[in-house]
Design a protein around this motif. Structure first.
Motif, PDB file in Angstrom:
ATOM      1  N   GLY A 139      38.414  33.265  31.058  1.00  0.00           N
ATOM      2  CA  GLY A 139      39.640  33.673  31.935  1.00  0.00           C
ATOM      3  C   GLY A 139      40.231  34.796  31.672  1.00  0.00           C
ATOM      4  N   ARG A 142      37.492  37.447  33.279  1.00  0.00           N
ATOM      5  CA  ARG A 142      37.431  37.379  34.952  1.00  0.00           C
ATOM      6  C   ARG A 142      38.788  38.035  35.291  1.00  0.00           C
ATOM      7  NH1 ARG A 142      34.609  32.353  37.123  1.00  0.00           N
ATOM      8  NH2 ARG A 142      34.293  33.765  38.751  1.00  0.00           N
ATOM      9  N   ALA A 143      39.945  37.733  34.614  1.00  0.00           N
ATOM     10  CA  ALA A 143      41.284  38.262  35.349  1.00  0.00           C
ATOM     11  C   ALA A 143      41.424  39.807  35.333  1.00  0.00           C
ATOM     12  CB  ALA A 143      42.478  37.568  34.651  1.00  0.00           C
ATOM     13  N   ARG A 144      40.761  40.539  34.400  1.00  0.00           N
ATOM     14  CA  ARG A 144      40.807  41.799  34.168  1.00  0.00           C
ATOM     15  C   ARG A 144      39.586  42.580  35.054  1.00  0.00           C
ATOM     16  NH1 ARG A 144      39.864  42.417  28.819  1.00  0.00           N
ATOM     17  NH2 ARG A 144      37.734  43.536  29.270  1.00  0.00           N
ATOM     18  N   PRO A 147      39.938  40.800  39.443  1.00  0.00           N
ATOM     19  CA  PRO A 147      40.894  40.379  39.941  1.00  0.00           C
ATOM     20  C   PRO A 147      40.973  39.901  41.447  1.00  0.00           C
ATOM     21  CG  PRO A 147      40.766  42.810  39.745  1.00  0.00           C
ATOM     22  CD  PRO A 147      39.605  42.361  39.200  1.00  0.00           C
ATOM     23  N   PRO A 155      44.825  27.374  38.759  1.00  0.00           N
ATOM     24  CA  PRO A 155      44.148  27.467  37.236  1.00  0.00           C
ATOM     25  C   PRO A 155      44.377  26.428  36.449  1.00  0.00           C
ATOM     26  CG  PRO A 155      45.395  29.446  37.804  1.00  0.00           C
ATOM     27  CD  PRO A 155      45.730  28.515  38.913  1.00  0.00           C
ATOM     28  N   HIS A 174      54.210  34.510  36.985  1.00  0.00           N
ATOM     29  CA  HIS A 174      52.743  34.906  36.879  1.00  0.00           C
ATOM     30  C   HIS A 174      51.613  34.248  37.683  1.00  0.00           C
ATOM     31  CE1 HIS A 174      53.826  37.425  33.220  1.00  0.00           C
ATOM     32  NE2 HIS A 174      54.346  36.449  32.692  1.00  0.00           N
ATOM     33  N   TYR A 175      52.152  33.066  38.160  1.00  0.00           N
ATOM     34  CA  TYR A 175      51.098  32.277  39.303  1.00  0.00           C
ATOM     35  C   TYR A 175      51.967  31.782  40.434  1.00  0.00           C
ATOM     36  CZ  TYR A 175      48.255  32.382  35.099  1.00  0.00           C
ATOM     37  OH  TYR A 175      47.729  32.716  33.829  1.00  0.00           O
TER      38      TYR A 175
END
Length: 186
Positions: A139, A142-144, A147, A155, A174-175
């Motif tokens: 996670g 992949r976020a880095r 994006p 999630p 954040h979400y």
């Protein structure tokens, strides 16, 4: 805040769990765990003879190879040290994890395949920290690195603890797309 000062005590047992996540050159992920149990005193084991303080009673490894969807592509277990000669014989059974997906129902599916006499208590216990390590590895990577990924579902770690409650402040900040608390419009 840390724990309060303990009462006077003597160390007896030490379990060490080390989990690491790796991105492979082929695009898959290796999530590895290492578990050791040691005692602070010598004792005699019927299989291995005298074990010295600090010598592992258990020394076990587990590697899960996952795809981007958290599906187990390969699973390998190894028992370097155990209290009985038969302990390493169960490690091939961990291939039964192949095809399972880490996510909702993971623990139940693991128990169905490897619970009780069909597995090893210590290696099965190690699968919990490995699942968490998989989320923190894949996670975060992949976020880095991706994006732009837009998902049609929230999630999977939302609602997994009090900090990540979908109606809470962390998710709101954040979400925001998945926030369900006051002012969310839903």
């Amino acid at each position: 805040m840390s724990l309060s000062p303990p009462a006077s005590r003597d160390p007896i047992h030490h379990r060490r769990i080390d989990c690491r996540g790796y991105r492979r050159a082929d695009g898959l992920w290796d999530i590895e765990g290492h578990l050791t149990d040691t005692k602070t005193y010598p004792f005699v084991n019927s299989f291995r003879g005298e074990l010295r303080p600090g010598e592992p009673v258990h020394d076990m490894w587990l590697r899960l190879t996952l795809d981007d969807e958290f599906t187990v592509v390969a699973a390998e277990a190894a028992t370097v040290a155990g209290p009985f000669a038969i302990c390493p014989a169960i490690t091939p059974a961990f291939a039964k994890l192949e095809g399972l997906k880490i996510g909702p129902g993971w623990r139940r599916a693991v128990q169905a395949r490897l619970g009780g006499v069909h597995g090893c208590t210590h290696l099965v216990e190690l699968l919990g920290p490995l699942a968490t390590t998989a989320y923190q590895t894949i996670g975060a990577w992949r976020a880095r690195h991706e994006p732009q990924l837009e998902r049609d579902r929230p999630p999977s770690h939302l609602d997994s603890c009090h900090a990540l409650a979908r109606d809470g402040e962390v998710v709101r900040e954040h979400y925001p797309r998945w926030y369900t608390g006051p002012g969310s419009g839903g």
